[in-house]
Scaffold this active site. Structure first.
Site, PDB file in Angstrom:
ATOM      1  N   HIS A   1       0.845  -1.201   0.000  1.00  0.00           N
ATOM      2  CA  HIS A   1       0.000   0.000   0.000  1.00  0.00           C
ATOM      3  C   HIS A   1       0.884   1.257   0.000  1.00  0.00           C
ATOM      4  O   HIS A   1       1.012   1.955   1.005  1.00  0.00           O
ATOM      5  CB  HIS A   1      -0.879  -0.054   1.258  1.00  0.00           C
ATOM      6  CG  HIS A   1      -2.103   0.782   1.206  1.00  0.00           C
ATOM      7  ND1 HIS A   1      -2.068   2.140   0.994  1.00  0.00           N
ATOM      8  CD2 HIS A   1      -3.405   0.450   1.341  1.00  0.00           C
ATOM      9  CE1 HIS A   1      -3.312   2.600   1.009  1.00  0.00           C
ATOM     10  NE2 HIS A   1      -4.140   1.587   1.222  1.00  0.00           N
TER      11      HIS A   1
ATOM     12  N   GLU B   1      -0.677   1.161  -5.586  1.00  0.00           N
ATOM     13  CA  GLU B   1      -0.483  -0.043  -4.781  1.00  0.00           C
ATOM     14  C   GLU B   1      -0.500  -1.298  -5.650  1.00  0.00           C
ATOM     15  O   GLU B   1      -1.558  -1.723  -6.091  1.00  0.00           O
ATOM     16  CB  GLU B   1      -1.609  -0.120  -3.741  1.00  0.00           C
ATOM     17  CG  GLU B   1      -1.897   1.206  -3.058  1.00  0.00           C
ATOM     18  CD  GLU B   1      -3.306   1.275  -2.431  1.00  0.00           C
ATOM     19  OE1 GLU B   1      -3.883   0.220  -2.122  1.00  0.00           O
ATOM     20  OE2 GLU B   1      -3.823   2.389  -2.267  1.00  0.00           O
TER      21      GLU B   1
END
Ligand code: BG6
Length: 274
Positions: A148, A248
């Site tokens: 992330h 991500e």
């Protein structure tokens, strides 16, 4: 307090280093030639409980809301072990390995045995993260996972290149669409799951450019909460959406299945083109 949580540092020279918290295996800083590439919120909480808001939290074994446990899984709030302390390899790169294994606590949520090695390698202008997830149990399991990654950008100038032609799921407005733009620019709340994305994207931050390369992560999520969502987040400043974008790489559009003894391997390689 940040100072109470354990952290390791990969240091190439005074201007090139990476900081990683064992809490969540979260990389919180990558400095390349003295320039900070990653975004961490000024309101991020370092209490060893909440996921750190920024850097590169590791999402595993579930991306998004999860009926078995916390959103984005437990890896980003678990305490990782240092499997190999940062050390210079034969090429002069700095390498460290973190490890997360199932525990009684993780098995209560998700009853599977696994080992997750996270290998971080720092070169001059390049930082790479390799994920190795092994099914150490006797039964198959499925998971979703992503890195992330929060980047430091000027959102008015930031452009993401490489997603044109990709199908994406729009989690804000609903529906599946095809990306039409060569350069993606953000000017609203964006939460999109791009499927089967190219292995190379380029992020023009408004300051420097980053080449984002991935291996064996089929998908890419792009996220910026914008103003209204930002206001609802206690660990994110109301105006910080102007300073970040998440790009991500992950295995999220469909789960990845692992047989006993099988290992899933994937990589993200970031190059600062500054
Ligand atoms: C993104 C998701 O990856 O992470 C978003 O696509 C989510 O839906 C965002 O809002 C942040 O999640 P969290 O749990 O860290 O607030």
């Amino acid at each position: 307090m940040a100072s109470e949580l354990s952290k390791i540092v990969l240091k190439k020279d005074d201007l090139t280093e990476v900081h990683v918290y064992l809490h969540g295996g979260t990389v919180t800083s990558w400095k390349c030639k003295g320039k900070e590439i990653l975004f961490v919120s000024k309101q991020a909480v370092f209490d060893g409980k909440k996921a750190i808001r920024g850097g590169i939290p590791v999402v595993f074994p579930n991306f998004g809301p999860w009926k078995l446990g916390p959103q984005h899984g437990f890896a980003r709030t678990a305490t990782w072990k240092v499997h190999k302390q940062p050390e210079k390899d034969k090429d002069g790169n700095i390498v460290a390995v973190l490890l997360l294994e199932d525990t009684e606590e993780t098995r209560k949520i998700w009853n599977h045995n696994f080992k997750f090695w996270y290998t971080l390698t720092l070169k001059n202008c390049e930082f790479s993260m390799e994920v190795n997830i092994q099914n150490t149990g006797a039964e198959d399991f499925e998971f979703t996972s992503l890195l992330h990654t929060y980047y430091n950008v000027d959102i008015e100038k930031a452009k993401l290149q490489g997603l044109q032609g990709c199908d994406f799921l729009d989690k804000v407005n609903g529906g599946e669409h095809k990306e039409e733009n060569e350069f993606l620019q953000i000017s609203a709340n964006v939460d999109s799951v791009y499927k089967q994305t190219p292995n190379e994207l380029k992020l023009l931050t408004g300051n420097h450019n980053i080449r984002i390369t991935k291996e064996n992560f089929p998908d890419t999520v792009v996220w910026n909460p914008w103003f209204e969502k930002a206001k609802q987040m206690s660990d994110f400043g109301d105006n910080e959406y102007q300073d970040m974008i998440c790009v991500e790489p992950g295995f999220v559009a469909a789960p990845c299945k692992l047989q006993p003894n099988e290992t899933f391997t994937a990589k993200q390689i970031l190059t600062c083109l500054c």
